[in-house]
Scaffold this motif. Structure first.
Motif, mmCIF file in Angstrom:
data_model
loop_
_atom_site.group_PDB
_atom_site.id
_atom_site.type_symbol
_atom_site.label_atom_id
_atom_site.label_comp_id
_atom_site.label_asym_id
_atom_site.label_seq_id
_atom_site.Cartn_x
_atom_site.Cartn_y
_atom_site.Cartn_z
ATOM 1 N N LEU A 60 17.689 -2.977 14.371
ATOM 2 C CA LEU A 60 16.983 -3.012 13.092
ATOM 3 C C LEU A 60 16.228 -1.716 12.793
ATOM 4 O O LEU A 60 16.118 -1.320 11.639
ATOM 5 N N ALA A 61 15.709 -1.063 13.815
ATOM 6 C CA ALA A 61 14.956 0.178 13.626
ATOM 7 C C ALA A 61 15.908 1.373 13.707
ATOM 8 O O ALA A 61 16.936 1.312 14.379
ATOM 9 N N ASP A 62 15.550 2.448 13.024
ATOM 10 C CA ASP A 62 16.366 3.666 13.088
ATOM 11 C C ASP A 62 16.176 4.387 14.416
ATOM 12 O O ASP A 62 17.106 4.998 14.935
ATOM 13 N N GLN A 77 7.646 2.476 20.131
ATOM 14 C CA GLN A 77 7.514 3.064 18.803
ATOM 15 C C GLN A 77 8.796 2.803 18.032
ATOM 16 O O GLN A 77 9.885 3.141 18.494
ATOM 17 N N LEU A 78 8.651 2.189 16.863
ATOM 18 C CA LEU A 78 9.779 1.843 16.005
ATOM 19 C C LEU A 78 9.705 2.681 14.742
ATOM 20 O O LEU A 78 8.718 2.602 14.008
ATOM 21 N N THR A 79 10.736 3.468 14.506
ATOM 22 C CA THR A 79 10.760 4.330 13.325
ATOM 23 C C THR A 79 11.795 3.808 12.342
ATOM 24 O O THR A 79 12.914 3.468 12.724
ATOM 25 N N PHE A 80 11.383 3.759 11.082
ATOM 26 C CA PHE A 80 12.259 3.328 9.985
ATOM 27 C C PHE A 80 12.290 4.459 8.968
ATOM 28 O O PHE A 80 11.243 4.866 8.460
ATOM 29 N N MET A 81 13.483 4.965 8.683
ATOM 30 C CA MET A 81 13.624 6.051 7.719
ATOM 31 C C MET A 81 13.493 5.479 6.309
ATOM 32 O O MET A 81 14.026 4.418 6.012
ATOM 33 N N LEU A 82 12.786 6.214 5.474
ATOM 34 C CA LEU A 82 12.630 5.815 4.075
ATOM 35 C C LEU A 82 13.672 6.548 3.242
ATOM 36 O O LEU A 82 13.911 7.735 3.470
ATOM 37 N N PRO A 83 14.275 5.870 2.283
ATOM 38 C CA PRO A 83 15.234 6.574 1.436
ATOM 39 C C PRO A 83 14.507 7.619 0.584
ATOM 40 O O PRO A 83 13.429 7.350 0.064
ATOM 41 N N THR A 84 15.090 8.800 0.500
ATOM 42 C CA THR A 84 14.488 9.833 -0.339
ATOM 43 C C THR A 84 14.902 9.573 -1.783
ATOM 44 O O THR A 84 15.975 9.008 -2.019
ATOM 45 N N GLY A 130 12.561 -6.125 5.358
ATOM 46 C CA GLY A 130 13.022 -7.221 6.219
ATOM 47 C C GLY A 130 13.238 -6.760 7.647
ATOM 48 O O GLY A 130 12.847 -7.438 8.605
ATOM 49 N N ASN A 131 13.860 -5.597 7.810
ATOM 50 C CA ASN A 131 14.083 -5.043 9.146
ATOM 51 C C ASN A 131 12.758 -4.773 9.846
ATOM 52 O O ASN A 131 12.599 -5.058 11.037
ATOM 53 N N ILE A 132 11.810 -4.212 9.091
ATOM 54 C CA ILE A 132 10.489 -3.929 9.659
ATOM 55 C C ILE A 132 9.815 -5.223 10.095
ATOM 56 O O ILE A 132 9.304 -5.315 11.215
ATOM 57 N N MET A 133 9.820 -6.230 9.230
ATOM 58 C CA MET A 133 9.152 -7.497 9.536
ATOM 59 C C MET A 133 9.710 -8.119 10.824
ATOM 60 O O MET A 133 8.952 -8.501 11.717
ATOM 61 N N VAL A 134 11.022 -8.190 10.931
ATOM 62 C CA VAL A 134 11.630 -8.824 12.106
ATOM 63 C C VAL A 134 11.390 -7.982 13.362
ATOM 64 O O VAL A 134 10.967 -8.496 14.404
ATOM 65 N N THR A 138 0.821 -1.215 0.000
ATOM 66 C CA THR A 138 0.000 0.000 0.000
ATOM 67 C C THR A 138 0.853 1.264 0.000
ATOM 68 O O THR A 138 0.571 2.221 -0.710
ATOM 69 N N PHE A 139 1.908 1.261 0.828
ATOM 70 C CA PHE A 139 2.709 2.476 1.009
ATOM 71 C C PHE A 139 4.060 2.407 0.294
ATOM 72 O O PHE A 139 4.926 3.236 0.517
ATOM 73 N N HIS A 140 4.241 1.387 -0.537
ATOM 74 C CA HIS A 140 5.454 1.245 -1.357
ATOM 75 C C HIS A 140 6.726 1.278 -0.514
ATOM 76 O O HIS A 140 7.654 2.029 -0.792
ATOM 77 N N ILE A 141 6.756 0.446 0.517
ATOM 78 C CA ILE A 141 7.942 0.323 1.366
ATOM 79 C C ILE A 141 8.955 -0.540 0.624
ATOM 80 O O ILE A 141 8.628 -1.632 0.167
ATOM 81 N N GLU A 142 10.155 -0.039 0.526
ATOM 82 C CA GLU A 142 11.174 -0.724 -0.270
ATOM 83 C C GLU A 142 11.692 -1.989 0.409
ATOM 84 O O GLU A 142 11.715 -2.090 1.630
ATOM 85 N N ASP A 143 12.117 -2.925 -0.424
ATOM 86 C CA ASP A 143 12.592 -4.220 0.061
ATOM 87 C C ASP A 143 13.739 -4.103 1.052
ATOM 88 O O ASP A 143 13.840 -4.897 1.974
ATOM 89 N N ASP A 144 14.609 -3.103 0.871
ATOM 90 C CA ASP A 144 15.792 -3.032 1.725
ATOM 91 C C ASP A 144 15.466 -2.736 3.187
ATOM 92 O O ASP A 144 16.244 -3.087 4.062
ATOM 93 N N ILE A 145 14.315 -2.125 3.487
ATOM 94 C CA ILE A 145 13.946 -1.947 4.894
ATOM 95 C C ILE A 145 12.804 -2.869 5.313
ATOM 96 O O ILE A 145 12.539 -3.027 6.493
#
Length: 150
Positions: free
Chosen positions: A113-115, A127-134, A37-41, A28-35
């Motif tokens: 794993l989280a930023d 609260q787990l924050t993951f930065m998205l690549p710009t 896996g980190n999000i899932m775990v 839905t939100f187009h989360i890239e593959d490189d993060i």
């Protein structure tokens, strides 16, 4: 900011619901593959901790999972109905005396794993924050790779 929330009873088998929630969010939100896996775990580990340690497997208590999406980051919030815990005084699972312990690695793993990791409400809320690549970072990385490769 976009926001999605779910609520699950504290049963370990509901981790599958969380995995589906993350998969749907990725699409839905187009989360890239490189993060992804980190999000899932990290998120499934945090929900597992909420079920196991927070709510102590009490199926009458719920775990609340929220996702907040902004342009440059995604934030997952996991909250249980337990009594909380002292997140400031955790053992170091990498210390030699703790290497053989079967548990104690979840929060260590989440923090790596989280930023950003923040605890609230005496540890009942994480609260787990993951930065998205710009796009400019991605483009410059590709352009940089092209100019440096021979």
């Amino acid at each position: 900011m976009k926001q999605v929330k779910i609520q699950i009873p504290s049963l370990v088998e509901n981790i599958r619901v969380v995995e589906s929630f993350i998969d749907n969010s990725k699409d839905t939100f187009h989360i890239e593959d490189d993060i992804y896996g980190n999000i899932m775990v990290a998120v499934t580990e945090a929900v597992n901790n909420a079920i196991r340690h927070g709510n102590k497997f009490d199926k009458d208590k719920n775990v609340y999972l929220s996702l907040f999406v902004e342009q440059d980051k995604v934030k997952f919030e996991i909250e249980d109905e337990g009594s909380g815990f002292d997140y400031t005084n955790l053992i170091d699972p990498t210390a030699p005396e703790n290497l053989e312990n079967p548990g104690g690695r979840g929060i260590f793993l989440i923090r790596h794993l989280a930023d950003e990791v923040e605890f609230h409400k005496d540890g009942r809320n994480v609260q787990l924050t993951f930065m998205l690549p710009t796009p400019t970072e991605s483009e410059s990385a590709v352009n940089g790779a092209e100019t440096t490769s021979h």
